[in-house]
Design a protein around this motif. Structure first.
Motif, PDB file in Angstrom:
ATOM      1  N   THR A 180     -34.144  69.780-129.962  1.00 33.13           N
ATOM      2  CA  THR A 180     -35.053  70.917-129.833  1.00 33.13           C
ATOM      3  C   THR A 180     -35.628  71.365-131.183  1.00 33.13           C
ATOM      4  O   THR A 180     -36.514  72.216-131.219  1.00 33.13           O
ATOM      5  CB  THR A 180     -34.359  72.108-129.175  1.00 33.13           C
ATOM      6  N   ASP A 181     -35.126  70.806-132.279  1.00 31.30           N
ATOM      7  CA  ASP A 181     -35.602  71.189-133.599  1.00 31.30           C
ATOM      8  C   ASP A 181     -36.910  70.498-133.936  1.00 31.30           C
ATOM      9  O   ASP A 181     -37.150  69.358-133.520  1.00 31.30           O
ATOM     10  CB  ASP A 181     -34.573  70.823-134.667  1.00 31.30           C
ATOM     11  N   THR A 182     -37.719  71.169-134.720  1.00 28.34           N
ATOM     12  CA  THR A 182     -38.828  70.526-135.404  1.00 28.34           C
ATOM     13  C   THR A 182     -38.283  69.962-136.711  1.00 28.34           C
ATOM     14  O   THR A 182     -37.573  70.660-137.437  1.00 28.34           O
ATOM     15  CB  THR A 182     -39.966  71.516-135.663  1.00 28.34           C
ATOM     16  N   MET A 183     -38.602  68.703-136.980  1.00 23.48           N
ATOM     17  CA  MET A 183     -38.058  68.021-138.141  1.00 23.48           C
ATOM     18  C   MET A 183     -39.184  67.619-139.092  1.00 23.48           C
ATOM     19  O   MET A 183     -40.294  67.318-138.653  1.00 23.48           O
ATOM     20  CB  MET A 183     -37.308  66.765-137.712  1.00 23.48           C
ATOM     21  N   ALA A 184     -38.857  67.595-140.363  1.00 24.90           N
ATOM     22  CA  ALA A 184     -39.876  67.281-141.363  1.00 24.90           C
ATOM     23  C   ALA A 184     -39.318  66.412-142.470  1.00 24.90           C
ATOM     24  O   ALA A 184     -38.119  66.450-142.768  1.00 24.90           O
ATOM     25  CB  ALA A 184     -40.426  68.575-141.961  1.00 24.90           C
ATOM     26  N   TRP A 185     -40.202  65.665-143.071  1.00 23.04           N
ATOM     27  CA  TRP A 185     -39.964  65.006-144.349  1.00 23.04           C
ATOM     28  C   TRP A 185     -40.800  65.727-145.393  1.00 23.04           C
ATOM     29  O   TRP A 185     -42.009  65.893-145.221  1.00 23.04           O
ATOM     30  CB  TRP A 185     -40.324  63.532-144.308  1.00 23.04           C
ATOM     31  N   VAL A 186     -40.147  66.140-146.439  1.00 21.73           N
ATOM     32  CA  VAL A 186     -40.765  66.861-147.550  1.00 21.73           C
ATOM     33  C   VAL A 186     -40.448  66.092-148.828  1.00 21.73           C
ATOM     34  O   VAL A 186     -39.345  65.568-148.965  1.00 21.73           O
ATOM     35  CB  VAL A 186     -40.210  68.293-147.635  1.00 21.73           C
ATOM     36  N   ARG A 187     -41.380  66.011-149.736  1.00 21.09           N
ATOM     37  CA  ARG A 187     -41.118  65.314-150.991  1.00 21.09           C
ATOM     38  C   ARG A 187     -41.475  66.185-152.182  1.00 21.09           C
ATOM     39  O   ARG A 187     -42.308  67.092-152.086  1.00 21.09           O
ATOM     40  CB  ARG A 187     -41.879  63.988-151.061  1.00 21.09           C
ATOM     41  N   GLN A 188     -40.830  65.872-153.282  1.00 14.01           N
ATOM     42  CA  GLN A 188     -41.125  66.572-154.528  1.00 14.01           C
ATOM     43  C   GLN A 188     -41.079  65.571-155.673  1.00 14.01           C
ATOM     44  O   GLN A 188     -40.036  64.946-155.920  1.00 14.01           O
ATOM     45  CB  GLN A 188     -40.152  67.714-154.777  1.00 14.01           C
ATOM     46  N   ALA A 189     -42.197  65.441-156.341  1.00 15.82           N
ATOM     47  CA  ALA A 189     -42.294  64.570-157.507  1.00 15.82           C
ATOM     48  C   ALA A 189     -41.999  65.384-158.763  1.00 15.82           C
ATOM     49  O   ALA A 189     -42.174  66.616-158.760  1.00 15.82           O
ATOM     50  CB  ALA A 189     -43.686  63.963-157.581  1.00 15.82           C
ATOM     51  N   PRO A 190     -41.575  64.733-159.840  1.00 13.45           N
ATOM     52  CA  PRO A 190     -41.268  65.465-161.077  1.00 13.45           C
ATOM     53  C   PRO A 190     -42.456  66.281-161.557  1.00 13.45           C
ATOM     54  O   PRO A 190     -43.579  65.770-161.642  1.00 13.45           O
ATOM     55  CB  PRO A 190     -40.934  64.344-162.065  1.00 13.45           C
ATOM     56  N   GLY A 191     -42.213  67.549-161.813  1.00 10.13           N
ATOM     57  CA  GLY A 191     -43.256  68.414-162.331  1.00 10.13           C
ATOM     58  C   GLY A 191     -44.265  68.882-161.304  1.00 10.13           C
ATOM     59  O   GLY A 191     -45.250  69.541-161.658  1.00 10.13           O
ATOM     60  N   LYS A 192     -44.031  68.540-160.043  1.00  6.40           N
ATOM     61  CA  LYS A 192     -44.971  68.934-159.003  1.00  6.40           C
ATOM     62  C   LYS A 192     -44.269  69.784-157.952  1.00  6.40           C
ATOM     63  O   LYS A 192     -43.051  69.768-157.825  1.00  6.40           O
ATOM     64  CB  LYS A 192     -45.598  67.696-158.359  1.00  6.40           C
ATOM     65  N   GLU A 193     -45.079  70.497-157.186  1.00  7.96           N
ATOM     66  CA  GLU A 193     -44.513  71.297-156.110  1.00  7.96           C
ATOM     67  C   GLU A 193     -44.142  70.400-154.927  1.00  7.96           C
ATOM     68  O   GLU A 193     -44.709  69.332-154.730  1.00  7.96           O
ATOM     69  CB  GLU A 193     -45.519  72.360-155.664  1.00  7.96           C
TER      70      GLU A 193
END
Length: 123
Positions: free
Chosen positions: A31-44
């Motif tokens: 029932t959850d909404t799932m996500a992939w999130v990424r963060q590169a060095p020095g970036k949001e």
């Protein structure tokens, strides 16, 4: 909350493929909404792909046609198939879960996060 553990990161060459997995345990995964999130060095950090309980999906423009998010509710596992990788895909990739029953791109809506897995793409 739900416990999330990512697998599958690594160092690859431009054009290669990787498949990330995220194993979930705890509350009901399907029932959850799932996500992939990424963060590169020095970036949001940024949303890469999101999938809701009905398997509706969102992709950021830069990964459309290259990445595919999917879920196997029987295995409590989220996936991200990444093809045609580019150097700009280099980042730490996080799996995240939200009780929102719809696609959301608000970070605070996601109450559970994995530890992250590094993806490095070299030219």
């Amino acid at each position: 909350q739900v416990q999330l553990v990512e697998f599958g990161g690594g160092s690859v060459q431009v054009g290669d493929s990787l498949r990330l997995s995220c194993a979930a345990s705890g509350r009901s995964f399907n029932t959850d909404t799932m996500a992939w999130v990424r963060q590169a060095p020095g970036k949001e950090r940024e949303f890469v792909a999101v999938i809701d309980q009905n398997s509706e999906t969102y992709y950021r423009d830069s990964v459309k046609g290259r990445f595919t998010i999917s879920r196997d509710n029987a295995k409590n596992t989220l996936y991200l198939q990444m093809n045609s990788l580019k150097p700009e895909d280099t980042a730490v990739y996080y799996c995240a879960a939200s009780v929102r029953p719809y696609i959301t791109l608000i970070f605070v809506d996601f109450d559970s996060w994995g530890q992250g897995t590094q993806v490095t793409v070299s030219s």
